[in-house]
Write a protein that holds these residues in place. Structure first.
Motif, PDB file in Angstrom:
ATOM      1  N   TYR A 156     -21.130 -26.865  11.660  1.00 29.22           N
ATOM      2  CA  TYR A 156     -22.355 -26.465  12.346  1.00 29.22           C
ATOM      3  C   TYR A 156     -22.200 -25.020  12.805  1.00 29.22           C
ATOM      4  O   TYR A 156     -21.236 -24.669  13.492  1.00 29.22           O
ATOM      5  CB  TYR A 156     -22.617 -27.374  13.549  1.00 29.22           C
ATOM      6  N   ASP A 157     -23.132 -24.177  12.411  1.00 29.37           N
ATOM      7  CA  ASP A 157     -23.109 -22.765  12.785  1.00 29.37           C
ATOM      8  C   ASP A 157     -23.950 -22.582  14.056  1.00 29.37           C
ATOM      9  O   ASP A 157     -25.176 -22.743  14.027  1.00 29.37           O
ATOM     10  CB  ASP A 157     -23.681 -21.913  11.654  1.00 29.37           C
ATOM     11  N   PRO A 158     -23.330 -22.229  15.188  1.00 25.76           N
ATOM     12  CA  PRO A 158     -24.069 -22.093  16.443  1.00 25.76           C
ATOM     13  C   PRO A 158     -24.753 -20.731  16.630  1.00 25.76           C
ATOM     14  O   PRO A 158     -25.284 -20.444  17.700  1.00 25.76           O
ATOM     15  CB  PRO A 158     -22.969 -22.286  17.494  1.00 25.76           C
ATOM     16  N   THR A 159     -24.733 -19.908  15.595  1.00 30.37           N
ATOM     17  CA  THR A 159     -25.298 -18.560  15.703  1.00 30.37           C
ATOM     18  C   THR A 159     -26.773 -18.596  16.093  1.00 30.37           C
ATOM     19  O   THR A 159     -27.561 -19.364  15.536  1.00 30.37           O
ATOM     20  CB  THR A 159     -25.144 -17.803  14.368  1.00 30.37           C
ATOM     21  N   LEU A 160     -27.132 -17.755  17.038  1.00 27.85           N
ATOM     22  CA  LEU A 160     -28.512 -17.628  17.508  1.00 27.85           C
ATOM     23  C   LEU A 160     -29.084 -16.285  17.070  1.00 27.85           C
ATOM     24  O   LEU A 160     -28.357 -15.303  16.963  1.00 27.85           O
ATOM     25  CB  LEU A 160     -28.564 -17.723  19.034  1.00 27.85           C
TER      26      LEU A 160
ATOM     27  N   PRO B 239     -22.078 -17.706  20.019  1.00 29.46           N
ATOM     28  CA  PRO B 239     -21.430 -17.935  21.324  1.00 29.46           C
ATOM     29  C   PRO B 239     -19.919 -18.087  21.227  1.00 29.46           C
ATOM     30  O   PRO B 239     -19.198 -17.760  22.169  1.00 29.46           O
ATOM     31  CB  PRO B 239     -22.077 -19.239  21.814  1.00 29.46           C
ATOM     32  N   LEU B 240     -19.429 -18.563  20.072  1.00 29.37           N
ATOM     33  CA  LEU B 240     -17.992 -18.771  19.902  1.00 29.37           C
ATOM     34  C   LEU B 240     -17.228 -17.455  19.789  1.00 29.37           C
ATOM     35  O   LEU B 240     -16.000 -17.440  19.830  1.00 29.37           O
ATOM     36  CB  LEU B 240     -17.724 -19.640  18.673  1.00 29.37           C
ATOM     37  N   ASP B 241     -17.947 -16.329  19.649  1.00 25.16           N
ATOM     38  CA  ASP B 241     -17.292 -15.023  19.678  1.00 25.16           C
ATOM     39  C   ASP B 241     -16.893 -14.661  21.108  1.00 25.16           C
ATOM     40  O   ASP B 241     -16.025 -13.812  21.327  1.00 25.16           O
ATOM     41  CB  ASP B 241     -18.232 -13.935  19.137  1.00 25.16           C
ATOM     42  N   MET B 242     -17.545 -15.302  22.083  1.00 22.89           N
ATOM     43  CA  MET B 242     -17.324 -14.953  23.490  1.00 22.89           C
ATOM     44  C   MET B 242     -16.610 -16.044  24.271  1.00 22.89           C
ATOM     45  O   MET B 242     -15.825 -15.756  25.170  1.00 22.89           O
ATOM     46  CB  MET B 242     -18.675 -14.638  24.142  1.00 22.89           C
ATOM     47  N   VAL B 243     -16.907 -17.298  23.955  1.00 15.31           N
ATOM     48  CA  VAL B 243     -16.277 -18.414  24.668  1.00 15.31           C
ATOM     49  C   VAL B 243     -15.791 -19.460  23.675  1.00 15.31           C
ATOM     50  O   VAL B 243     -16.322 -19.589  22.568  1.00 15.31           O
ATOM     51  CB  VAL B 243     -17.262 -19.079  25.657  1.00 15.31           C
ATOM     52  N   SER B 244     -14.795 -20.213  24.098  1.00 20.65           N
ATOM     53  CA  SER B 244     -14.254 -21.286  23.261  1.00 20.65           C
ATOM     54  C   SER B 244     -15.018 -22.585  23.519  1.00 20.65           C
ATOM     55  O   SER B 244     -15.518 -22.809  24.628  1.00 20.65           O
ATOM     56  CB  SER B 244     -12.767 -21.479  23.564  1.00 20.65           C
ATOM     57  N   TRP B 245     -15.105 -23.437  22.520  1.00 22.63           N
ATOM     58  CA  TRP B 245     -15.749 -24.737  22.680  1.00 22.63           C
ATOM     59  C   TRP B 245     -14.966 -25.611  23.657  1.00 22.63           C
ATOM     60  O   TRP B 245     -15.523 -26.423  24.376  1.00 22.63           O
ATOM     61  CB  TRP B 245     -15.864 -25.427  21.324  1.00 22.63           C
ATOM     62  N   GLY B 246     -13.672 -25.425  23.692  1.00 19.17           N
ATOM     63  CA  GLY B 246     -12.837 -26.217  24.595  1.00 19.17           C
ATOM     64  C   GLY B 246     -12.358 -27.503  23.940  1.00 19.17           C
ATOM     65  O   GLY B 246     -12.202 -27.573  22.716  1.00 19.17           O
TER      66      GLY B 246
END
Length: 204
Positions: free
Chosen positions: A86-90, A113-120
């Motif tokens: 799944y690509d979360p790009t906005l 968003p994954l460029d700035m924060v981790s999914w965890g």
């Protein structure tokens, strides 16, 4: 097209309606404030001695809903293993500015968003009414967040001393197009990996 032209003409300031004068008796139009309506209704219930009953009824319904969330029947137990990315790009729809009016992101910019924060930690969705799914999740995903699509999260939390969540309204199911559970969501590079797990092929 004719309807559109009519609407545009109707809204245009250059078009003036003919004054036909006053026809018959007129009355002042006054909408009651919604808060006033609610307060009047509550005062009426208080006068009738029914306000306490109403509060108790609301509390009972909220409590029951928390203990017995609505099952998401659109999802079934995994019968055929499936995985996909799944690509979360906005895509920014309009310029985003800071408090000084400076553009931070221009319209059309792609943001992941994954460029700035981790999914965890992984997120595991499962049927809380299925004992095998619960056993599998507790044994194999001790550090994951467990999210139910059915079952009683508070009961399970007390029983297993681990917090269980619930996918209210099927938000996660819809967002990630999940059709089967148990399902696991984890990060893989700049994408999210969605896995619908077949328990028969896994260590129980």
């Amino acid at each position: 097209m004719k309807k559109l032209t009519f609407c545009l003409l109707f809204l245009s300031s250059s078009v003036h309606a003919k004054d036909l004068g006053i026809q018959g008796t007129t009355f002042e139009i006054r909408e009651r404030n919604l808060l006033e309506v609610i307060q009047t209704r509550l005062k009426g219930l208080e006068t009738e001695g029914k306000l306490d009953d109403l509060q108790k009824d609301i509390q009972q319904r909220v409590s029951y809903k928390a203990l017995n969330p609505t099952r998401l029947n659109s999802v079934h137990r995994t019968s055929e293993e499936r995985s996909y990315l799944y690509d979360p790009t906005l895509i920014v729809e309009e310029d985003i500015k800071d408090h000084r009016g400076r553009i931070i992101h221009q319209k059309g910019t792609h943001i992941n968003p994954l460029d700035m924060v981790s999914w965890g930690v992984p997120l595991v969705l499962l049927d809380g009414d299925d004992k095998e799914q619960i056993h599998w999740a507790l044994k194999n995903h001790k550090d994951a967040k467990l999210v139910l699509i059915a079952g009683k999260p508070l009961d399970l939390s007390e029983r297993h001393k681990k917090r269980f969540y619930f996918d209210q309204g099927g938000m996660l199911i819809k967002k990630f197009k999940i059709q089967q559970v148990p399902a696991r969501i984890s990060q893989k590079g700049k994408h999210l990996l969605i896995e619908e797990v077949l328990l028969e092929d896994k260590v129980q």
